[in-house]
Design a protein around this motif. Structure first.
Motif, PDB file in Angstrom:
ATOM      1  N   GLU A   1      -5.622  -2.523  -7.912  1.00  0.00           N
ATOM      2  CA  GLU A   1      -4.232  -2.338  -7.468  1.00  0.00           C
ATOM      3  C   GLU A   1      -3.284  -3.199  -8.300  1.00  0.00           C
ATOM      4  O   GLU A   1      -2.184  -2.753  -8.668  1.00  0.00           O
ATOM      5  CB  GLU A   1      -4.117  -2.690  -5.986  1.00  0.00           C
ATOM      6  CG  GLU A   1      -4.845  -1.725  -5.050  1.00  0.00           C
ATOM      7  CD  GLU A   1      -6.331  -2.004  -4.894  1.00  0.00           C
ATOM      8  OE1 GLU A   1      -6.958  -1.364  -4.028  1.00  0.00           O
ATOM      9  OE2 GLU A   1      -6.867  -2.868  -5.624  1.00  0.00           O
ATOM     10  N   LEU A   2      -3.694  -4.418  -8.606  1.00  0.00           N
ATOM     11  CA  LEU A   2      -2.884  -5.301  -9.456  1.00  0.00           C
ATOM     12  C   LEU A   2      -2.725  -4.697 -10.841  1.00  0.00           C
ATOM     13  O   LEU A   2      -1.600  -4.603 -11.368  1.00  0.00           O
ATOM     14  CB  LEU A   2      -3.547  -6.680  -9.536  1.00  0.00           C
ATOM     15  CG  LEU A   2      -2.951  -7.676 -10.540  1.00  0.00           C
ATOM     16  CD1 LEU A   2      -1.501  -7.989 -10.192  1.00  0.00           C
ATOM     17  CD2 LEU A   2      -3.788  -8.954 -10.593  1.00  0.00           C
TER      18      LEU A   2
ATOM     19  N   VAL B   1      -1.187  -5.033  -0.655  1.00  0.00           N
ATOM     20  CA  VAL B   1      -2.465  -4.966  -1.365  1.00  0.00           C
ATOM     21  C   VAL B   1      -2.512  -5.980  -2.505  1.00  0.00           C
ATOM     22  O   VAL B   1      -3.591  -6.395  -2.928  1.00  0.00           O
ATOM     23  CB  VAL B   1      -2.737  -3.545  -1.907  1.00  0.00           C
ATOM     24  CG1 VAL B   1      -3.027  -2.587  -0.774  1.00  0.00           C
ATOM     25  CG2 VAL B   1      -1.576  -3.037  -2.749  1.00  0.00           C
ATOM     26  N   VAL B   2      -1.340  -6.369  -3.006  1.00  0.00           N
ATOM     27  CA  VAL B   2      -1.211  -7.463  -3.974  1.00  0.00           C
ATOM     28  C   VAL B   2      -0.142  -8.394  -3.426  1.00  0.00           C
ATOM     29  O   VAL B   2       0.953  -7.960  -3.080  1.00  0.00           O
ATOM     30  CB  VAL B   2      -0.809  -6.948  -5.375  1.00  0.00           C
ATOM     31  CG1 VAL B   2      -0.717  -8.109  -6.355  1.00  0.00           C
ATOM     32  CG2 VAL B   2      -1.796  -5.899  -5.881  1.00  0.00           C
ATOM     33  N   ASP B   3      -0.484  -9.684  -3.317  1.00  0.00           N
ATOM     34  CA  ASP B   3       0.377 -10.620  -2.597  1.00  0.00           C
ATOM     35  C   ASP B   3       0.638 -11.854  -3.451  1.00  0.00           C
ATOM     36  O   ASP B   3      -0.165 -12.787  -3.490  1.00  0.00           O
ATOM     37  CB  ASP B   3      -0.297 -11.010  -1.270  1.00  0.00           C
ATOM     38  CG  ASP B   3       0.604 -11.859  -0.378  1.00  0.00           C
ATOM     39  OD1 ASP B   3       1.769 -12.091  -0.753  1.00  0.00           O
ATOM     40  OD2 ASP B   3       0.119 -12.301   0.678  1.00  0.00           O
ATOM     41  N   ASP B   4       1.758 -11.846  -4.193  1.00  0.00           N
ATOM     42  CA  ASP B   4       2.196 -13.015  -4.957  1.00  0.00           C
ATOM     43  C   ASP B   4       1.167 -13.420  -6.015  1.00  0.00           C
ATOM     44  O   ASP B   4       0.908 -14.601  -6.223  1.00  0.00           O
ATOM     45  CB  ASP B   4       2.473 -14.188  -4.005  1.00  0.00           C
ATOM     46  CG  ASP B   4       3.305 -15.290  -4.664  1.00  0.00           C
ATOM     47  OD1 ASP B   4       4.153 -14.953  -5.511  1.00  0.00           O
ATOM     48  OD2 ASP B   4       3.076 -16.475  -4.344  1.00  0.00           O
TER      49      ASP B   4
ATOM     50  N   HIS C   1       0.847  -1.194   0.000  1.00  0.00           N
ATOM     51  CA  HIS C   1       0.000   0.000   0.000  1.00  0.00           C
ATOM     52  C   HIS C   1       0.885   1.249   0.000  1.00  0.00           C
ATOM     53  O   HIS C   1       1.942   1.270   0.638  1.00  0.00           O
ATOM     54  CB  HIS C   1      -0.898  -0.008   1.245  1.00  0.00           C
ATOM     55  CG  HIS C   1      -1.972   1.036   1.234  1.00  0.00           C
ATOM     56  ND1 HIS C   1      -1.731   2.345   1.598  1.00  0.00           N
ATOM     57  CD2 HIS C   1      -3.280   0.970   0.907  1.00  0.00           C
ATOM     58  CE1 HIS C   1      -2.853   3.037   1.501  1.00  0.00           C
ATOM     59  NE2 HIS C   1      -3.812   2.229   1.090  1.00  0.00           N
ATOM     60  N   PRO C   2       0.486   2.311  -0.722  1.00  0.00           N
ATOM     61  CA  PRO C   2       1.356   3.500  -0.810  1.00  0.00           C
ATOM     62  C   PRO C   2       1.587   4.203   0.518  1.00  0.00           C
ATOM     63  O   PRO C   2       2.602   4.890   0.679  1.00  0.00           O
ATOM     64  CB  PRO C   2       0.596   4.416  -1.782  1.00  0.00           C
ATOM     65  CG  PRO C   2      -0.808   3.936  -1.775  1.00  0.00           C
ATOM     66  CD  PRO C   2      -0.734   2.464  -1.533  1.00  0.00           C
ATOM     67  N   VAL C   3       0.691   4.028   1.493  1.00  0.00           N
ATOM     68  CA  VAL C   3       0.829   4.710   2.781  1.00  0.00           C
ATOM     69  C   VAL C   3       0.884   3.723   3.941  1.00  0.00           C
ATOM     70  O   VAL C   3       1.774   3.784   4.798  1.00  0.00           O
ATOM     71  CB  VAL C   3      -0.333   5.709   3.000  1.00  0.00           C
ATOM     72  CG1 VAL C   3      -0.205   6.369   4.369  1.00  0.00           C
ATOM     73  CG2 VAL C   3      -0.353   6.760   1.893  1.00  0.00           C
TER      74      VAL C   3
END
Length: 512
Positions: free
Chosen positions: A305-306, A279-282, A272-274
């Motif tokens: 996000e992906l 937010v994307v995991d493998d 996540h940017p902050v």
């Protein structure tokens, strides 16, 4: 007292060169949920803006009667004083102000000294939040709430103005299924409390589930009003009224002949940017030439996000993962690099990120491919017009010409401009994020036809959608995401919404 709380008689509204409404009439019974349906550009939102005073008396022809009394609203504040409140599709909340401040903005609760009485403000806001089913603290910044809860805050704001007639323009367009069902349940409660609701929606399943009556508008004219309680009204019946013909199959047939692999994403991980979380995991997926691959997931699963992080790392903080195009590993560390590698991404938020609403069709279509039109730093404007005109014809964009301002187009035509922009870059991979959100069924079929033409030309297309029937109807294969992880891959033929939902709700420890 009249049975009808509202009557609009022979409403005609003209813009320069365009007659948006012509002799439109509408009657809404007291204490009912009244739906308004029609294709994009039919005049639905324009009619509601006339009613709410956004377009004041004198700018249109015709008559508005509220409780049988003629009204000439000079603006929004005037209509609100008569209990008519509109909630637009683009929410009008200020993210950095608290929920209570947003609810009473312009309608402040003042003390005898003329300053804001914060105790009263927060107490009344808390009561209004409970009425709409929210338990949030009134001092919470509204920007910290999800879209579904923000929609409920807008309704709480309307209730604070002693609303009698509540107008909702596409209230569930950006909501997931759970939030949509909660909002529809709230509308039923408001109906029981005697509040009349007018709802504009393209989701016909919701219309048939909640509406007491449905008025269909086509090409700026009233076609008919259907009594949803007295008749067995199907979605197909509403569609026939909207488009003036039998629509046939909502998902145009095409022959699927996938070729070589064009895009492969392996082990993609993004933070996540902050916040300190993934937010994307493998996540991993592939797409081949001449193939439509779908990505399904619940709200917050990491679909957008992906897509954004793959497209030039335009979201979040890249952690790890590999990107292959035509079998070769590539680096796309910026949007410019992604475009150079012949990738394209049509965002789900076309109004904020996809288009320049104050520019014309010509400028928007060429925006991502200006290098193709430039010589020594100068854009060939004549060629730019030709390119835009060709897109207008091939995409069937309904506008007087390519110099028409994009902000004045309907949602479906705006979406076609977004697609035109990216198609002009001649991508090998085109990622479409919610390509049919907020557009009518007729325009959806046109978008599906465009997708079919792209894959027939050998393009690799990725479609992200919250509508599972859409994914099953247009895709060859579907990947599912849950908590940022790829949890499954299914061929669309033979798959079901139930099986997709099982994979979309699979917990992380069982997804490994």
């Amino acid at each position: 007292m009249s049975e009808n709380i509202l009557e609009m008689r022979a409403i005609t509204k003209t813009f320069p060169g365009v007659k948006a409404l012509e002799d439109v009439s509408l009657a809404v019974r007291r204490g009912e949920i009244h739906a308004i349906c029609g294709e994009n550009g039919a005049g639905k939102s324009t009619l509601m803006k006339v009613l709410s005073g956004v377009y004041p008396a004198g700018t249109y022809e015709g008559e508005i009667l509220l409780d049988g009394e003629p009204q000439r609203f000079s603006g929004i504040r005037d209509s609100e004083q008569h209990g008519v409140v509109i909630i637009h599709q683009e929410l009008a909340l200020i993210p950095h102000l608290s929920v209570a401040e947003n609810i009473f903005l312009g309608n402040e609760r003042l003390s005898v000294r003329g300053v804001v009485d914060w105790n009263r403000t927060n107490a009344e806001a808390g009561e209004l939040l409970r009425r709409v089913g929210l338990r949030e603290n009134p001092i919470t910044p509204v920007g910290q709430l999800g879209v579904g809860k923000q929609q409920l805050v807008e309704i709480a704001k309307a209730l604070s103005k002693d609303v009698r007639l509540l107008i909702l323009d596409e209230p569930t367009a950006a909501l997931n299924d759970d939030d949509s069902e909660h909002l529809l349940g709230l509308l039923r409660q408001l109906r029981e409390q005697g509040i009349t609701c007018i709802i504009i929606s393209h989701k016909l399943g919701e219309i048939t589930a909640v509406a007491d009556a449905t008025t269909i508008i086509r090409d700026g004219r009233t076609i008919e009003t259907l009594d949803m309680r007295a008749d067995e009204i199907s979605q197909e019946r509403i569609i026939r009224g909207m488009v003036g013909r039998e629509l046939g199959d909502r998902f145009p047939e095409r022959t699927s002949t996938p070729g070589e692999e064009v895009l492969r994403v392996e082990g993609w991980t993004v933070r996540h940017p902050v916040q300190d979380r993934l937010v994307v995991d493998d996540a991993s997926f592939t797409v081949r030439a001449g193939e439509v691959v779908g990505i399904a997931g619940l709200m917050g699963a990491g679909r957008t996000e992906l897509a954004m992080s793959v497209f030039g790392r335009s979201y979040g903080k890249y952690v790890s993962g590999k990107l292959y195009l035509h079998g070769q590993e590539v680096q796309a560390r910026s949007v410019q690099e992604a475009i150079a590698h012949r990738m394209a991404y049509a965002t789900e938020d076309r109004k904020t990120f996809g288009l320049n609403l104050i520019d014309d069709i010509r400028g928007n279509v060429s925006a991502a491919g200006l290098r193709k039109l430039s010589r020594r730093g100068w854009v060939n404007r004549h060629e730019e017009v030709k390119v835009a005109e060709e897109s207008r014809r091939s995409m069937r964009i309904k506008a007087p010409g390519v110099m028409s301002v994009v902000g004045g187009l309907s949602g479906g035509n705006q979406q076609k401009v977004v697609l035109s922009k990216w198609v002009y870059t001649d991508p090998d991979v085109l990622i479409l994020d919610e390509p049919t959100r907020g557009i009518d069924v007729g325009a959806k079929v046109e978008i599906y036809t465009i997708i079919n033409k792209l894959v027939a030309a050998g393009k690799a297309v990725v479609v992200i959608s919250s509508e599972l029937p859409e994914l099953l109807g247009v895709c060859d294969r579907i990947y599912t995401l849950a908590e940022g992880r790829t949890t499954g891959e299914l061929p669309a033929r033979g798959a079901s919404q139930e099986r997709l939902m099982q994979l979309m709700t699979q917990e992380k420890d069982t997804a490994r």
